[in-house]
Write an enzyme that holds these catalytic residues in place. Structure first.
Site, PDB file in Angstrom:
ATOM      1  N   LYS A   1      16.079  57.208  13.637  1.00 20.00           N
ATOM      2  CA  LYS A   1      16.216  58.673  13.264  1.00 20.00           C
ATOM      3  C   LYS A   1      17.781  58.848  12.759  1.00 20.00           C
ATOM      4  O   LYS A   1      18.564  57.970  13.065  1.00 20.00           O
ATOM      5  CB  LYS A   1      15.935  59.590  14.301  1.00 20.00           C
ATOM      6  CG  LYS A   1      14.530  59.410  15.012  1.00 20.00           C
ATOM      7  CD  LYS A   1      13.427  59.813  14.137  1.00 20.00           C
ATOM      8  CE  LYS A   1      12.056  59.594  14.536  1.00 20.00           C
ATOM      9  NZ  LYS A   1      10.976  59.785  13.632  1.00 20.00           N
TER      10      LYS A   1
ATOM     11  N   SER B   1       8.712  59.096   8.564  1.00 22.15           N
ATOM     12  CA  SER B   1       9.504  60.303   9.162  1.00 22.15           C
ATOM     13  C   SER B   1      10.935  60.334   8.710  1.00 22.15           C
ATOM     14  O   SER B   1      11.663  61.269   8.922  1.00 22.15           O
ATOM     15  CB  SER B   1       9.585  59.914  10.678  1.00 22.15           C
ATOM     16  OG  SER B   1      10.416  58.619  10.995  1.00 22.15           O
TER      17      SER B   1
ATOM     18  N   SER C   1       7.283  54.079   9.565  1.00 24.30           N
ATOM     19  CA  SER C   1       6.425  55.372   9.113  1.00 24.30           C
ATOM     20  C   SER C   1       7.383  56.187   8.175  1.00 24.30           C
ATOM     21  O   SER C   1       8.407  55.771   7.704  1.00 24.30           O
ATOM     22  CB  SER C   1       6.313  56.056  10.524  1.00 24.30           C
ATOM     23  OG  SER C   1       7.747  56.817  10.844  1.00 24.30           O
TER      24      SER C   1
ATOM     25  N   SER D   1       8.087  64.259  11.688  1.00 23.34           N
ATOM     26  CA  SER D   1       9.041  63.288  12.542  1.00 23.34           C
ATOM     27  C   SER D   1       8.882  63.838  14.087  1.00 23.34           C
ATOM     28  O   SER D   1       9.277  64.780  14.374  1.00 23.34           O
ATOM     29  CB  SER D   1      10.410  63.588  12.107  1.00 23.34           C
ATOM     30  OG  SER D   1      11.382  62.741  12.841  1.00 23.34           O
TER      31      SER D   1
END
Length: 248
Positions: free
Chosen positions: A104, A43, A41, A196
Site C-alpha cells: 500500500k 488495490s 490484486s 482496497s
C-alpha cells in the site's frame, strides 16, 4: 579408468560448489538488498496492476525480523532503521497475520490525523490537493472490474504526487472517522480507494517493525492474468511500456 572417475567426481563437486555459492548469493541479495514481489490484486490501480513484478529495496527502512526468510525471531524492532516517508509505496506484513505480505501507500505518519471526507483525503485537518485528470479501465479479470473509473492526481504536503481511482462515488470508505496514528505506526491506503483493504478497514495501523521494504521498480509486467512462464503469450500480453518503470 580411475582417472576418469576422479575427473567426474571433481566436475560434480565443482558444480555443487557453484550452485551452493549462487544460492547463498541469492539469499544475501534477497535478505539485505532487493526482494522480488508480484502484485496480487487491483488495490493499487492505476499505479500498480495485477501482473506487475517489482523490486523492493530491503535496506530503505533498515531490517527487522520480517526482512528475512521465515521471519526468524532473532531480535525485535529494527536495526539501521530508516523511516518510511509520506507517499512511499511499501510492502509490509499484515499486523493481524504477519505471514501475509501487503503493499500500500504510506499516507499517515506517527501522530497524524487522517480522515476521508467526500472522497478527499484529509491530513491533520487539511484536504490533500486533488484534480481530475481522466479515466481508467482495467485489463484482465479482477474481482471488481474497473471500467472508465475517474482518475485523480493527488499531491501530498511533501510534494509527492500520484494517481488514484474513485470508481464508486460515496462508497463506505469515502467518508470515515478521524484516525489518530499512534507513535511508531503508519497509516496505509491503496490507490484504488474503493477497492482496497487498508488502514481504513481491517488492516489498521502498521507498526514500523512490520515494514519489509520500499517498492522501487517494475522489472516485468504481463496482462490478462497470464503466467510469466507462458512465454508463447509474451508478444501479445507483455506490457512493454511498464518494463523498468520506477514506482511513484
Amino acid at each position: 579408468m580411475s582417472e576418469k572417475v576422479e575427473k567426474k567426481e571433481s566436475t560434480f563437486g565443482e558444480t555443487v560448489k557453484v550452485i551452493v555459492q549462487a544460492l547463498l548469493l541469492a539469499l544475501v541479495i534477497r535478505s539485505f538488498l532487493f526482494q522480488p514481489f508480484s502484485i496480487p490484486s487491483g488495490s493499487m490501480m492505476p499505479t500498480l496492476l495485477v501482473g506487475d513484478y517489482l523490486f523492493v529495496s530491503k535496506y530503505a527502512y533498515g531490517y527487522s525480523r520480517y526482512s528475512f526468510p521465515f521471519s526468524p525471531n532473532l531480535f525485535s524492532g529494527r536495526i539501521w532503521s530508516g523511516e518510511p516517508k509520506r507517499g512511499d509505496i511499501a510492502v509490509f506484513r499484515l499486523p493481524s497475520d504477519p505471514r501475509v505480505d501487503y503493499i500500500k501507500r504510506v499516507v499517515g505518519l506517527p501522530g497524524d490525523r487522517i480522515q476521508m471526507i467526500n472522497s478527499v483525503l484529509h491530513i491533520n485537518g487539511e484536504p490533500v490537493k486533488r484534480e481530475r485528470i481522466g479515466t481508467f479501465s482495467a485489463d484482465g479479470n479482477y474481482e471488481t472490474k474497473v471500467n472508465n473509473a475517474p482518475v485523480y492526481r493527488e499531491t501530498l504536503p511533501n510534494g509527492v504526487t500520484y494517481e488514484t481511482l474513485d470508481a464508486v462515488p460515496n462508497s463506505a470508505t469515502d467518508n470515515t472517522r478521524v484516525f489518530q496514528v499512534p507513535e511508531g505506526h503508519y497509516f496505509m491506503m491503496g490507490d484504488n480507494r474503493d477497492n482496497s483493504a487498508d488502514s481504513r478497514l481491517s488492516v489498521g495501523y502498521v507498526p514500523l517493525e512490520n515494514f519489509v521494504g520500499r517498492a522501487e521498480m517494475i522489472f516485468f509486467s504481463i496482462g490478462d492474468n497470464t503466467s510469466p512462464l507462458e512465454i508463447w503469450k509474451w508478444p501479445s500480453e507483455l506490457r512493454f511500456g511498464r518494463l523498468f518503470e520506477m514506482t511513484e
